[in-house]
Design a protein around this motif. Structure first.
Motif, mmCIF file in Angstrom:
data_model
loop_
_atom_site.group_PDB
_atom_site.id
_atom_site.type_symbol
_atom_site.label_atom_id
_atom_site.label_comp_id
_atom_site.label_asym_id
_atom_site.label_seq_id
_atom_site.Cartn_x
_atom_site.Cartn_y
_atom_site.Cartn_z
ATOM 1 N N GLN A 81 -24.023 -31.403 -13.202
ATOM 2 C CA GLN A 81 -25.310 -32.093 -13.070
ATOM 3 C C GLN A 81 -25.045 -33.539 -12.668
ATOM 4 N N ARG A 83 -27.069 -37.414 -12.291
ATOM 5 C CA ARG A 83 -28.254 -38.197 -12.657
ATOM 6 C C ARG A 83 -27.963 -39.635 -12.233
ATOM 7 N N ASP A 100 -34.852 -36.890 -12.711
ATOM 8 C CA ASP A 100 -35.313 -35.820 -13.595
ATOM 9 C C ASP A 100 -35.972 -36.356 -14.864
ATOM 10 N N ARG A 121 -36.669 -33.728 -17.841
ATOM 11 C CA ARG A 121 -36.915 -32.345 -17.408
ATOM 12 C C ARG A 121 -35.555 -31.660 -17.301
ATOM 13 N N VAL A 122 -35.369 -30.603 -18.077
ATOM 14 C CA VAL A 122 -34.075 -29.926 -18.122
ATOM 15 C C VAL A 122 -34.218 -28.459 -17.720
ATOM 16 N N PRO A 123 -33.159 -27.912 -17.094
ATOM 17 C CA PRO A 123 -33.192 -26.487 -16.766
ATOM 18 C C PRO A 123 -33.240 -25.660 -18.043
ATOM 19 N N TYR A 124 -34.058 -24.615 -18.034
ATOM 20 C CA TYR A 124 -34.149 -23.722 -19.178
ATOM 21 C C TYR A 124 -34.430 -22.321 -18.664
ATOM 22 N N ASP A 126 -34.821 -19.543 -16.366
ATOM 23 C CA ASP A 126 -35.062 -19.589 -14.915
ATOM 24 C C ASP A 126 -36.112 -20.625 -14.544
ATOM 25 N N ASP A 127 -36.351 -21.587 -15.425
ATOM 26 C CA ASP A 127 -37.391 -22.585 -15.203
ATOM 27 C C ASP A 127 -36.887 -23.946 -15.704
ATOM 28 N N THR A 128 -37.815 -24.830 -16.025
ATOM 29 C CA THR A 128 -37.471 -26.117 -16.623
ATOM 30 C C THR A 128 -38.443 -26.394 -17.768
ATOM 31 N N ILE A 129 -38.018 -27.259 -18.687
ATOM 32 C CA ILE A 129 -38.905 -27.735 -19.745
ATOM 33 C C ILE A 129 -38.722 -29.236 -19.865
ATOM 34 N N ASP A 130 -39.752 -29.898 -20.360
ATOM 35 C CA ASP A 130 -39.705 -31.342 -20.587
ATOM 36 C C ASP A 130 -39.371 -31.586 -22.056
#
Length: 173
Positions: A81, A83, A100, A121-124, A126-130
């Motif tokens: 990753q 940033r 992000d 915002r992080v990958p989770y 197959d999606d992302t969550i804040d």
């Protein structure tokens, strides 16, 4: 009522003022300069270490006092990753933002400590969550900083990141 007040006060977290007299003094524009390396762990909600990582950080400041922290994280599962933080002077601190980061934070400091609270915002799956990130950094030697980040979602703890950051050079730009 007194018991309730005591319990609520006991749950309050640390304040930057608690670190005002601590040394060595942590000045972000001095510590975050040049080449740095980091090593750390990611813990889940129960405290179990679920990932380890190392990172390279290149930090610089322009003539207007704006800082850039270019970070490359390498996780033990092979994920990489990046940033890039931009630290823009604001009041008594820096407005901290990255690609992000969905809710920028204000980085403030006193004594040997920095605090910064933001939403990442992080990958989770197959999606992302804040996730809300509450960063506390402590300078323990002029070249070594410990960072603890509590992660929460909807006010509930979902994990923690603990890492050590070390300067690798004299900090020249």
């Amino acid at each position: 009522m007194a018991l309730l007040l005591t319990l609520l006060t006991g749950c309050a977290g640390p304040s930057l003022q608690d670190y005002q007299g601590n040394t060595p003094k942590l000045i972000p524009s001095e510590f975050f300069r040049g080449e740095l390396v980091a090593r750390g762990v990611v813990k889940d909600w129960s405290g179990e270490v679920i990932r380890t990582f190392d990172a390279d950080i290149t930090a610089s400041w322009n003539h207007e006092g704006v800082g850039t922290l270019d970070e490359v994280f390498r996780f033990d599962d092979g994920e990489v990753q990046t940033r890039v933080w931009t630290l823009t002077p604001e009041g008594e601190g820096y407005r901290a933002n990255a690609g992000d980061v969905v809710e920028p934070g204000l980085m403030t400091w006193q004594g040997n400590a920095i605090n910064m609270n933001y939403v990442l915002r992080v990958p989770y799956r197959d999606d992302t969550i804040d996730v809300r990130m509450d960063d506390w950094m402590y300078l323990i030697t002029p070249d070594t900083l410990i960072n603890e980040t509590a992660m929460s979602k909807f006010g509930f703890g979902v994990g923690e990141i603990v890492l050590m950051i070390q300067k690798t050079d004299s900090g020249g730009d």
